[in-house]
Motif scaffolding. Sequence first.
Motif, PDB file in Angstrom:
ATOM      1  N   THR A 165      34.944  52.903  36.397  1.00  0.00           N
ATOM      2  CA  THR A 165      34.470  51.714  36.986  1.00  0.00           C
ATOM      3  C   THR A 165      35.873  51.438  38.332  1.00  0.00           C
ATOM      4  N   ALA A 166      35.288  50.657  39.030  1.00  0.00           N
ATOM      5  CA  ALA A 166      36.867  50.415  40.126  1.00  0.00           C
ATOM      6  C   ALA A 166      36.813  49.046  39.293  1.00  0.00           C
ATOM      7  N   PRO A 167      38.067  47.800  39.586  1.00  0.00           N
ATOM      8  CA  PRO A 167      38.359  46.879  39.183  1.00  0.00           C
ATOM      9  C   PRO A 167      38.110  45.482  40.000  1.00  0.00           C
ATOM     10  N   VAL A 168      37.265  44.306  39.357  1.00  0.00           N
ATOM     11  CA  VAL A 168      36.973  43.058  40.575  1.00  0.00           C
ATOM     12  C   VAL A 168      38.059  42.002  40.506  1.00  0.00           C
ATOM     13  N   SER A 169      38.872  42.381  39.244  1.00  0.00           N
ATOM     14  CA  SER A 169      39.704  41.181  39.469  1.00  0.00           C
ATOM     15  C   SER A 169      41.022  41.671  39.506  1.00  0.00           C
ATOM     16  N   PHE A 170      42.005  40.414  39.911  1.00  0.00           N
ATOM     17  CA  PHE A 170      43.472  41.247  40.265  1.00  0.00           C
ATOM     18  C   PHE A 170      44.727  39.682  40.122  1.00  0.00           C
ATOM     19  N   ALA A 171      45.655  39.945  39.629  1.00  0.00           N
ATOM     20  CA  ALA A 171      46.583  38.776  39.054  1.00  0.00           C
ATOM     21  C   ALA A 171      48.007  39.100  39.998  1.00  0.00           C
ATOM     22  N   TYR A 172      48.164  38.454  40.635  1.00  0.00           N
ATOM     23  CA  TYR A 172      49.674  38.671  41.546  1.00  0.00           C
ATOM     24  C   TYR A 172      50.512  38.776  41.062  1.00  0.00           C
ATOM     25  N   PRO A 173      51.597  39.851  41.627  1.00  0.00           N
ATOM     26  CA  PRO A 173      52.586  40.251  40.280  1.00  0.00           C
ATOM     27  C   PRO A 173      53.680  38.916  40.757  1.00  0.00           C
ATOM     28  N   TYR A 174      54.319  38.589  39.604  1.00  0.00           N
ATOM     29  CA  TYR A 174      54.822  36.771  39.209  1.00  0.00           C
ATOM     30  C   TYR A 174      54.440  35.794  39.982  1.00  0.00           C
ATOM     31  N   GLY A 175      53.115  35.557  40.246  1.00  0.00           N
ATOM     32  CA  GLY A 175      52.224  34.317  41.066  1.00  0.00           C
ATOM     33  C   GLY A 175      52.531  34.330  41.923  1.00  0.00           C
ATOM     34  N   TYR A 176      53.162  35.379  42.577  1.00  0.00           N
ATOM     35  CA  TYR A 176      53.787  35.212  44.291  1.00  0.00           C
ATOM     36  C   TYR A 176      51.782  35.181  45.553  1.00  0.00           C
ATOM     37  N   SER A 177      51.757  34.783  45.732  1.00  0.00           N
ATOM     38  CA  SER A 177      51.186  35.326  47.326  1.00  0.00           C
ATOM     39  C   SER A 177      51.654  34.470  48.551  1.00  0.00           C
ATOM     40  N   SER A 178      50.216  34.876  49.357  1.00  0.00           N
ATOM     41  CA  SER A 178      49.874  33.198  50.564  1.00  0.00           C
ATOM     42  C   SER A 178      48.575  34.128  51.344  1.00  0.00           C
ATOM     43  N   ARG A 179      48.287  33.042  52.513  1.00  0.00           N
ATOM     44  CA  ARG A 179      46.628  33.505  52.744  1.00  0.00           C
ATOM     45  C   ARG A 179      46.571  35.163  53.325  1.00  0.00           C
ATOM     46  N   ARG A 180      47.915  35.786  53.231  1.00  0.00           N
ATOM     47  CA  ARG A 180      47.987  37.050  53.653  1.00  0.00           C
ATOM     48  C   ARG A 180      47.841  37.683  53.040  1.00  0.00           C
ATOM     49  N   VAL A 181      48.325  37.716  51.735  1.00  0.00           N
ATOM     50  CA  VAL A 181      48.041  38.583  50.555  1.00  0.00           C
ATOM     51  C   VAL A 181      47.408  38.212  50.020  1.00  0.00           C
ATOM     52  N   ARG A 182      46.241  37.568  49.946  1.00  0.00           N
ATOM     53  CA  ARG A 182      45.033  37.136  48.987  1.00  0.00           C
ATOM     54  C   ARG A 182      44.576  37.866  49.678  1.00  0.00           C
ATOM     55  N   GLU A 183      44.172  37.684  51.288  1.00  0.00           N
ATOM     56  CA  GLU A 183      43.073  38.487  52.541  1.00  0.00           C
ATOM     57  C   GLU A 183      43.716  40.137  52.254  1.00  0.00           C
ATOM     58  N   ALA A 184      44.049  40.837  51.788  1.00  0.00           N
ATOM     59  CA  ALA A 184      44.804  41.603  51.487  1.00  0.00           C
ATOM     60  C   ALA A 184      44.037  42.231  50.357  1.00  0.00           C
ATOM     61  N   VAL A 185      43.894  40.954  49.267  1.00  0.00           N
ATOM     62  CA  VAL A 185      43.708  41.522  47.766  1.00  0.00           C
ATOM     63  C   VAL A 185      42.118  41.751  48.004  1.00  0.00           C
ATOM     64  N   ARG A 186      41.404  40.652  48.906  1.00  0.00           N
ATOM     65  CA  ARG A 186      39.796  40.707  48.915  1.00  0.00           C
ATOM     66  C   ARG A 186      39.639  41.783  49.772  1.00  0.00           C
ATOM     67  N   ARG A 187      40.289  42.115  50.913  1.00  0.00           N
ATOM     68  CA  ARG A 187      39.826  43.762  51.421  1.00  0.00           C
ATOM     69  C   ARG A 187      40.105  45.029  50.973  1.00  0.00           C
ATOM     70  N   ALA A 188      41.097  44.651  49.993  1.00  0.00           N
ATOM     71  CA  ALA A 188      41.126  45.602  48.892  1.00  0.00           C
ATOM     72  C   ALA A 188      39.830  45.757  47.896  1.00  0.00           C
ATOM     73  N   GLY A 189      38.955  44.871  47.813  1.00  0.00           N
ATOM     74  CA  GLY A 189      37.428  44.883  47.048  1.00  0.00           C
ATOM     75  C   GLY A 189      37.508  44.333  45.844  1.00  0.00           C
ATOM     76  N   PHE A 190      38.818  43.479  45.699  1.00  0.00           N
ATOM     77  CA  PHE A 190      38.596  42.604  45.018  1.00  0.00           C
ATOM     78  C   PHE A 190      37.870  41.232  44.523  1.00  0.00           C
ATOM     79  N   ALA A 191      37.080  41.004  43.723  1.00  0.00           N
ATOM     80  CA  ALA A 191      36.120  39.413  44.132  1.00  0.00           C
ATOM     81  C   ALA A 191      37.250  38.475  43.429  1.00  0.00           C
ATOM     82  N   GLN A 192      38.222  38.503  42.586  1.00  0.00           N
ATOM     83  CA  GLN A 192      39.018  37.009  42.615  1.00  0.00           C
ATOM     84  C   GLN A 192      40.482  37.525  42.369  1.00  0.00           C
ATOM     85  N   ALA A 193      41.038  36.246  42.171  1.00  0.00           N
ATOM     86  CA  ALA A 193      42.150  36.352  41.601  1.00  0.00           C
ATOM     87  C   ALA A 193      43.677  35.358  41.167  1.00  0.00           C
ATOM     88  N   LEU A 194      44.131  35.612  40.067  1.00  0.00           N
ATOM     89  CA  LEU A 194      44.653  35.027  39.905  1.00  0.00           C
ATOM     90  C   LEU A 194      46.209  34.918  40.106  1.00  0.00           C
TER      91      LEU A 194
END
Length: 265
Positions: A165-194
Amino acid sequence: MTGPVPVLMYHAVGHRPARAAYGLSVSPEAFTAQMALLGERGFTPVTTAGLGHAWRTGAPLPDRPVLITFDDGYEGVHRHALPVLAGHGFAATLFVSTGWLRGPYAGDGAPDTMLDWDQVRELAAAGTEIGGHSHTHPQLDQLGDERLRSEAVRCREIIAEQLGTAPVSFAYPYGYSSRRVREAVRRAGFAQALAVGNALARRAQGPYALRRVTVRRATDIERFGRLVEGRDVGRAFARDRALTKGYAVVRRARRAAAVLVRTRT
């Protein structure tokens, strides 16, 4: 329900974790006491996927929802945390860095003894949601676009291969993200991220920037009780927030410098 929700961020659970994992670890005894407190105060743990679905669709949440999340994939989550969670009937989410887990995809860099894939499957069978946490646990906001995409996509594909089963949730390593990172996570198929943020999660933060509260070795039961009730969160993590803001400036500068170097070569 659209009110704030405490999202607890754990890492290692163990008696003698490695030095690299010690500060962000909790002892098995502390974890047991913390879960008992949640039960006594009427909290109902839900998964990250459950919270995301409720906030997207308006589906109901329990009266006192809380999220119990674990990052990285330490072996103690199976050894120590799983029996406690099962004893209470609590749901949880485990975010795994697939290149740190013992097995066919293991690489270097794991800070302590990590789960193997059989243990991850046992956790999933017990009702724990398995989410993504990248493949090699880098600072995602410092990566170029191609490697950023690879870290998110490869992690998701490996989990899907191992669990079916493919995962739908993601957590950013170290908590670091940016708009570009969040968009990449969304495009990878994750529905939400912490992220981290050390604040309560709110629907207005958006599905890809939900905040969590760090539980550490130094978090005693009194402080834990205040955190899950949403009291003194700002004061308890004031220093963390100041350091995070300062380091965010440094990371943006590093990223800008890296991009400039690549454009000149």
